[in-house]
Scaffold this active site. Structure first.
Site, PDB file in Angstrom:
ATOM      1  N   TYR A 108     -19.453 -50.360  39.546  1.00 39.29           N
ATOM      2  CA  TYR A 108     -18.124 -49.630  39.554  1.00 39.29           C
ATOM      3  C   TYR A 108     -18.098 -48.786  38.662  1.00 39.29           C
ATOM      4  CZ  TYR A 108     -13.047 -48.795  39.717  1.00 39.29           C
ATOM      5  OH  TYR A 108     -12.017 -48.061  39.915  1.00 39.29           O
ATOM      6  N   GLU A 196     -13.299 -42.032  41.547  1.00 38.58           N
ATOM      7  CA  GLU A 196     -13.653 -43.597  41.693  1.00 38.58           C
ATOM      8  C   GLU A 196     -15.045 -43.701  42.669  1.00 38.58           C
ATOM      9  OE1 GLU A 196     -11.294 -47.432  42.395  1.00 38.58           O
ATOM     10  OE2 GLU A 196     -11.703 -46.694  44.225  1.00 38.58           O
TER      11      GLU A 196
END
Length: 385
Positions: A108, A196
């Site tokens: 991530y 993101e």
């Protein structure tokens, strides 16, 4: 402003980031021609909606490339319901098809503006493909947060800090450095507020690739970013919110029954909080701003009344730049023009508030005047029981 995954990936690619190969399909007839550029035998069909949780809702499917023509028909027009869409869901009007990859590891990575520290913040985690909030609660040791002061370029040591948790090899590290620089430049040069990458993957072939991407942009900066504004998809936005933006109103639809009209974002938040304190839910956030005209007030009433869930309206105005007598006359004119039948509670404070109250009292309308915010909340909650 949000954009679609495929648009975010194009921006990332333009800034030199390693992204997955894919094509966007706006109608099924485009498929056969566009899909030719994809090399893998299997592909991933991804519904393009402005909401997370698509995979669990059936909006992401791994299929054989040869089966795409049949499978993609199931996507167009399908309603995807996730934890972010609400129960009504979102209808799929475009599909992104990307090459399938053999994944070895999932990470991530995000870059955002941290308003609390006034710094640019990178969040890195070895746990990709899952909700980062749950990772933060269960295994915070698997997350690294790096805060950086605004500058023209990142320093080598800062980039090392951001990607060290991934333990990349030499070639992957080179791509990782390019990716971090790309995120930083996009955030600054395109006025993004959040970028993101989830997941960022290492394939079995040892390649670092952005497999999914999300970007949000600062609405207040769109006037100087026409190339970003043109990416706006009105199909993904609430019609009432689109209408509000045309009239210079800040409106967000919520799920409650008490419509709110307030001047000032902070006062609007306080108004919604006190409605909840008295046991009800606000139907909207609506900030008419410091100098709303009669026309804007009328449009604000129309927006509130367009929501059939609304059972009553609370107007909370603090007259600073805006005089309460001028606003009161606008409220009266707007209430008459829209023929409002719902309970209406008005709290006025500030410049010329006494004159404003007199205008409301002489209007002949069934308007409940409130002395303060507590009184206003109590009256509107009692009025809709």
């Amino acid at each position: 402003m949000n954009i679609h995954e495929h648009q975010a990936k194009e921006i990332l690619r333009d800034f030199g980031a390693p992204v997955s190969n894919g094509v966007v399909i706006l109608k099924p007839e485009e498929l056969n021609e566009k899909i030719k550029i994809l090399k893998s035998k299997q592909v991933v069909l991804k519904a393009q909606i402005h909401a997370g949780g698509r995979g669990k809702a059936g909006g992401v499917k791994l299929v054989n490339k040869s089966d795409c023509e049949n499978k993609i028909k199931d996507f167009f027009g399908k309603t995807i319901v996730t934890h972010q869409t609400g129960p009504e869901g979102k209808k799929v009007k475009r599909v992104y098809i990307q090459e399938a990859y053999d994944i070895d590891k999932e990470f991530y990575l995000s870059c955002l503006i941290d308003r609390e520290s006034s710094k640019i913040t990178f969040i890195s985690s070895t746990e990709g493909g899952v909700d980062i909030e749950s990772v933060a609660k269960k295994t915070p040791n698997k997350i690294i947060t790096t805060k950086i002061d605004l500058k023209e370029n990142l320093e080598k040591e800062e980039i090392e800090d951001i990607i060290k948790i991934f333990k990349l090899d030499k070639d992957q590290k080179k791509d990782g450095i390019n990716l971090i620089n790309a995120l930083y430049k996009i955030l600054i040069k395109k006025d993004a507020s959040l970028i993101e990458i989830n997941p960022l993957v290492i394939t079995k072939q040892k390649k670092l690739i952005c497999l999914d991407a999300k970007m949000n942009f600062d609405d207040n900066a769109l006037f100087r970013r026409p190339e970003i504004l043109k990416l706006r998809d009105l199909n993904e936005e609430e019609p009432a919110e689109i209408e509000a933006s045309k009239h210079g109103l800040a409106y967000i639809k919520l799920n409650g029954t008490i419509g709110c009209m307030v001047n000032g974002a902070g006062l609007a938040m306080a108004t919604m909080d006190i409605i909840k304190l008295y046991g009800q839910e606000p139907a909207n956030f609506l900030d008419v701003g410091g100098g709303a005209s009669k026309e804007q007030v009328i449009e604000a009433f129309k927006l509130i009344l367009s929501d059939k869930k609304v059972k009553g309206i609370l107007i909370n105005i603090f007259g600073g730049i805006m005089r309460c007598d001028v606003l009161a006359q606008g409220l009266v004119d707007a209430a008459k023009e829209t023929n409002i039948k719902l309970p209406l509670v008005v709290r006025l404070a500030g410049t010329n508030f006494e004159q404003g109250k007199e205008i409301l009292n002489k209007s002949g309308l069934k308007i409940l005047s409130a002395s303060d915010l507590n009184d206003a909340a109590k009256k509107i909650v009692d009025a809709i029981k």
